[in-house]
Design an enzyme around this catalytic site. Structure first.
Site: not given
Length: 160
Positions: A75-77, A112-113, A127
């Site tokens: 749902m992120c733009h 969110m970014e 990793d």
């Protein structure tokens, strides 16, 4: 607490319509930590991890992740990112704190970014070092602050 706006009239998830929102400068800062064996942190410091310069690769991975957030979070733009900075700070002899600052001038924020950038940078550290330390712990990922937009500024309070 604000009402959630990610649901349509049928109660199903939707991407929020931001077409009526004002363009403002927006900045978000997120932070997370990677706890590891002291020997692992020393290998990172000395740039002796077999896969290369761990923090340089994690920094690039974090920047790339910020730019790809809308491909990962449904749902992120997709928004134009105007700046991303990833920094690292050692805490004690066994922890690296990762911090991201993400900027845009847009109708929606970059929280969110910033969180995605930190998460992917931490995963990259894992990793690159997992051959010598599979027990690393990624944690304490949170939004430190955000500015801009209708909801105004937010600064995390200690203990929150």
């Amino acid at each position: 607490m604000n009402k959630l706006t990610h649901f349509n009239t049928e109660g199903r998830a939707k991407m929020v319509d931001v077409s009526e929102k004002q363009v403002t400068k927006r900045v978000a800062v997120a932070r997370g930590s990677v706890r590891m064996l002291p020997e692992t942190l020393q290998l990172i410091r000395d740039r002796k991890v077999g896969k290369g310069d761990v923090l340089a690769v994690a920094q690039v991975a974090g920047v790339m992740a910020a730019k790809k957030t809308s491909d990962l979070i449904p749902m992120c733009h997709p928004i134009p990112i105007t700046g991303v900075d990833i920094s690292f700070k050692e805490v004690g002899d066994d922890t690296i704190v990762v911090e991201s600052t993400v900027k845009t001038t847009n109708v929606t924020g970059v929280e969110m970014e910033a969180l995605t950038a930190v998460s992917v940078a931490m995963l990259t550290i894992y990793d690159m070092c997992k051959a010598v330390d599979k027990g690393m712990v990624l944690g304490d990922t949170y939004l430190v602050s955000k500015s801009g937009g209708k909801s105004g500024d937010y600064v995390r309070k200690m203990g929150e």
